[in-house]
Write a protein that holds these residues in place. Structure first.
Motif, mmCIF file in Angstrom:
data_model
loop_
_atom_site.group_PDB
_atom_site.id
_atom_site.type_symbol
_atom_site.label_atom_id
_atom_site.label_comp_id
_atom_site.label_asym_id
_atom_site.label_seq_id
_atom_site.Cartn_x
_atom_site.Cartn_y
_atom_site.Cartn_z
ATOM 1 N N ARG A 1 19.784 16.883 20.809
ATOM 2 C CA ARG A 1 20.375 15.881 21.701
ATOM 3 C C ARG A 1 19.565 14.586 21.692
ATOM 4 N NH1 ARG A 1 22.244 19.576 26.930
ATOM 5 N NH2 ARG A 1 24.346 20.018 26.153
ATOM 6 N N VAL A 2 18.246 14.724 21.608
ATOM 7 C CA VAL A 2 17.400 13.533 21.515
ATOM 8 C C VAL A 2 17.719 12.778 20.225
ATOM 9 C CG1 VAL A 2 15.024 12.709 21.255
ATOM 10 C CG2 VAL A 2 15.545 14.501 22.923
ATOM 11 N N LEU A 3 17.883 13.521 19.137
ATOM 12 C CA LEU A 3 18.230 12.901 17.855
ATOM 13 C C LEU A 3 19.599 12.227 17.920
ATOM 14 C CD1 LEU A 3 16.990 15.712 15.451
ATOM 15 C CD2 LEU A 3 16.246 13.323 15.339
ATOM 16 N N PHE A 4 20.576 12.937 18.462
ATOM 17 C CA PHE A 4 21.947 12.416 18.481
ATOM 18 C C PHE A 4 22.074 11.214 19.409
ATOM 19 C CE2 PHE A 4 26.494 12.351 19.527
ATOM 20 C CZ PHE A 4 27.032 12.396 18.243
ATOM 21 N N ARG A 5 21.173 11.092 20.339
ATOM 22 C CA ARG A 5 21.181 9.944 21.243
ATOM 23 C C ARG A 5 20.870 8.647 20.495
ATOM 24 N NH1 ARG A 5 17.464 10.159 26.720
ATOM 25 N NH2 ARG A 5 19.100 9.511 28.176
ATOM 26 N N SER A 6 20.227 8.768 19.346
ATOM 27 C CA SER A 6 19.807 7.586 18.589
ATOM 28 C C SER A 6 20.970 6.992 17.805
ATOM 29 C CB SER A 6 18.677 7.948 17.624
ATOM 30 O OG SER A 6 19.169 8.774 16.581
ATOM 31 N N GLU A 7 20.938 5.689 17.638
ATOM 32 C CA GLU A 7 21.971 4.999 16.864
ATOM 33 C C GLU A 7 21.891 5.385 15.392
ATOM 34 O OE1 GLU A 7 21.628 0.844 17.572
ATOM 35 O OE2 GLU A 7 22.027 1.000 19.732
ATOM 36 N N GLU A 8 20.680 5.684 14.919
ATOM 37 C CA GLU A 8 20.508 6.034 13.507
ATOM 38 C C GLU A 8 21.272 7.305 13.149
ATOM 39 O OE1 GLU A 8 16.928 3.580 14.625
ATOM 40 O OE2 GLU A 8 18.195 5.108 15.560
ATOM 41 N N VAL A 9 21.203 8.313 14.016
ATOM 42 C CA VAL A 9 21.897 9.574 13.738
ATOM 43 C C VAL A 9 23.395 9.421 13.964
ATOM 44 C CG1 VAL A 9 22.188 11.975 14.493
ATOM 45 C CG2 VAL A 9 19.890 11.029 14.169
ATOM 46 N N ARG A 10 23.781 8.805 15.074
ATOM 47 C CA ARG A 10 25.213 8.644 15.348
ATOM 48 C C ARG A 10 25.880 7.741 14.313
ATOM 49 N NH1 ARG A 10 23.497 7.148 20.177
ATOM 50 N NH2 ARG A 10 24.743 5.232 20.170
ATOM 51 N N GLY A 11 25.126 6.774 13.796
ATOM 52 C CA GLY A 11 25.689 5.853 12.813
ATOM 53 C C GLY A 11 25.641 6.365 11.385
ATOM 54 N N GLY A 12 24.935 7.475 11.166
ATOM 55 C CA GLY A 12 24.897 8.074 9.841
ATOM 56 C C GLY A 12 23.743 7.641 8.962
ATOM 57 N N SER A 13 22.857 6.778 9.483
ATOM 58 C CA SER A 13 21.694 6.375 8.680
ATOM 59 C C SER A 13 20.776 7.564 8.425
ATOM 60 C CB SER A 13 20.911 5.269 9.400
ATOM 61 O OG SER A 13 21.705 4.114 9.548
ATOM 62 N N VAL A 14 20.730 8.462 9.398
ATOM 63 C CA VAL A 14 20.012 9.729 9.253
ATOM 64 C C VAL A 14 21.033 10.829 9.514
ATOM 65 C CG1 VAL A 14 18.117 11.176 10.058
ATOM 66 C CG2 VAL A 14 17.869 8.682 10.081
ATOM 67 N N LYS A 15 21.327 11.610 8.493
ATOM 68 C CA LYS A 15 22.368 12.636 8.622
ATOM 69 C C LYS A 15 21.759 13.944 9.133
ATOM 70 C CE LYS A 15 25.601 10.831 5.181
ATOM 71 N NZ LYS A 15 24.935 9.521 5.045
ATOM 72 N N PHE B 1 11.147 8.741 13.370
ATOM 73 C CA PHE B 1 10.798 10.069 13.870
ATOM 74 C C PHE B 1 9.594 10.037 14.815
ATOM 75 C CE2 PHE B 1 13.238 11.641 10.089
ATOM 76 C CZ PHE B 1 14.218 12.285 10.834
ATOM 77 N N THR B 2 8.765 9.028 14.683
ATOM 78 C CA THR B 2 7.683 8.853 15.657
ATOM 79 C C THR B 2 8.268 8.543 17.033
ATOM 80 O OG1 THR B 2 6.099 8.077 13.984
ATOM 81 C CG2 THR B 2 5.673 7.451 16.272
ATOM 82 N N SER B 3 9.294 7.702 17.060
ATOM 83 C CA SER B 3 9.942 7.379 18.339
ATOM 84 C C SER B 3 10.712 8.579 18.882
ATOM 85 C CB SER B 3 10.884 6.182 18.170
ATOM 86 O OG SER B 3 11.999 6.509 17.359
ATOM 87 N N ILE B 4 11.293 9.373 17.985
ATOM 88 C CA ILE B 4 12.007 10.583 18.407
ATOM 89 C C ILE B 4 11.032 11.565 19.051
ATOM 90 C CG2 ILE B 4 13.169 12.672 17.561
ATOM 91 C CD1 ILE B 4 15.035 10.302 17.787
ATOM 92 N N HIS B 5 9.860 11.699 18.444
ATOM 93 C CA HIS B 5 8.863 12.618 18.995
ATOM 94 C C HIS B 5 8.418 12.173 20.386
ATOM 95 C CE1 HIS B 5 4.906 14.666 19.400
ATOM 96 N NE2 HIS B 5 5.542 15.643 18.775
ATOM 97 N N ALA B 6 8.240 10.869 20.567
ATOM 98 C CA ALA B 6 7.849 10.346 21.880
ATOM 99 C C ALA B 6 8.927 10.658 22.916
ATOM 100 C CB ALA B 6 7.611 8.839 21.793
ATOM 101 N N ALA B 7 10.188 10.478 22.523
ATOM 102 C CA ALA B 7 11.294 10.761 23.442
ATOM 103 C C ALA B 7 11.384 12.258 23.743
ATOM 104 C CB ALA B 7 12.608 10.265 22.837
ATOM 105 N N PHE B 8 11.161 13.081 22.722
ATOM 106 C CA PHE B 8 11.208 14.535 22.903
ATOM 107 C C PHE B 8 10.095 14.993 23.842
ATOM 108 C CE2 PHE B 8 10.541 18.921 20.913
ATOM 109 C CZ PHE B 8 11.585 19.491 21.625
#
Length: 295
Positions: free
Chosen positions: A38-52, A100-107
């Motif tokens: 959910r933390v990943l999917f919250r990001s624009e990168e994942v929702r936009g497909g930059s990170v699949k 992923f550094t920002s994802i880890h901080a959010a997680f």
């Protein structure tokens, strides 16, 4: 009543090895994996497909190989995630590392909230917050005890809570909302990124708990149960009925409480004390029911 305490980051917020055991006692491996997704999917990168990220594949991988996603080691987390996702991303390794550094901080922020190390907003303090805000807004800015940053964060939580409540009102039945729970929490979390997903999940259960209680009880029943619990007599119960409409639904108690605060003001300390204990009883009641609702 105590003041709202600042929740700015401090040394007590730091996650430690002992916290991991507490986390495992609170949540299953899959629940932790779903939270990270959910933390990943919250990001624009994942929702936009930059990170699949394929949901079930990721959750299964995370559940089976937690060593690839260390909660305490941000550098290793980012490095391992880059290794896993570099072939399915259009981002450069450097940008992936930053992402992923920002994802880890959010997680980690989610984990802190889950473990009670960062309780920015919980249902059991909601009514204290309402009272404090009403008091604060009557004072000049330089005389307010809650700083602008904390006050804005509190208001953001209220906005998320209100938006979540709208889903319950719009969808009509509890079953319909429960069936769409994941989608609703995801949308609210995207629209309110400053708030932890765990907090939004708790809000969902608290609102649902109030709706379930409202099927059988109303504010009049609440006053009766409160009076019995605290050993108050008819006179004290009537003092609350003077401010709280007996026929009002429990889901309307927050509004009833705010109106009662305004009506009481600072002229009647005894009624104010009774109102506070009534709100404490209500929040405790709702919290107990919400904790019985499956995650």
């Amino acid at each position: 009543m105590g003041e709202i305490q600042s929740k700015h980051a401090g040394s007590s917020d730091i996650l430690e090895t002992s916290d991991l055991k507490t986390l495992k006692d609170k949540k299953t491996s899959r629940e932790i994996s779903v939270l990270l997704y959910r933390v990943l999917f919250r990001s624009e990168e994942v929702r936009g497909g930059s990170v699949k990220v394929v949901k079930e594949t990721f959750i299964r991988t995370h559940s089976n190989h937690p060593e690839l996603f260390p909660i305490l080691d941000r550098t290793k987390f980012a490095r391992d995630m880059v290794s896993v996702f570099k072939t399915s991303s259009v981002l450069s390794p450097e940008k992936l590392d930053t992402f992923f550094t920002s994802i880890h901080a959010a997680f980690q922020n989610e984990i802190r909230y889950l473990l009670g190390k960062s309780t920015q907003f919980t249902f059991d303090i909601m009514f204290q917050v309402i009272e404090s805000i009403l008091q604060e807004m009557s004072h000049p800015e330089d005389q307010r005890t809650v700083d602008v940053k904390d006050r804005e964060l509190i208001l953001k939580h209220f906005r998320a809570y209100n938006d979540l409540s709208k889903y319950f009102n719009k969808m009509g039945t509890s079953k319909a909302v429960i069936d769409k729970k994941d989608d609703i929490i995801t949308e609210i979390s995207i629209n309110h990124k400053e708030i932890t997903i765990v907090s939004i999940e708790n809000m969902f259960r608290n609102i649902l708990a109030q709706i379930l209680l409202s099927r059988k009880y109303n504010c009049g029943t609440l006053i009766d149960k409160w009076s019995t619990e605290y050993g108050f007599g008819p006179e004290q119960a009537q003092s609350m009925r003077n401010y709280i409409q007996q026929t009002a639904t429990l889901t309307d108690f927050r509004t009833q409480y705010a109106n009662a605060l305004r009506a009481i003001g600072t002229e009647n300390d005894m009624d104010l004390m009774f109102l506070r204990t009534l709100s404490n009883y209500y929040s405790s009641w709702v919290t107990q029911v919400s904790e019985q609702i499956p995650a």
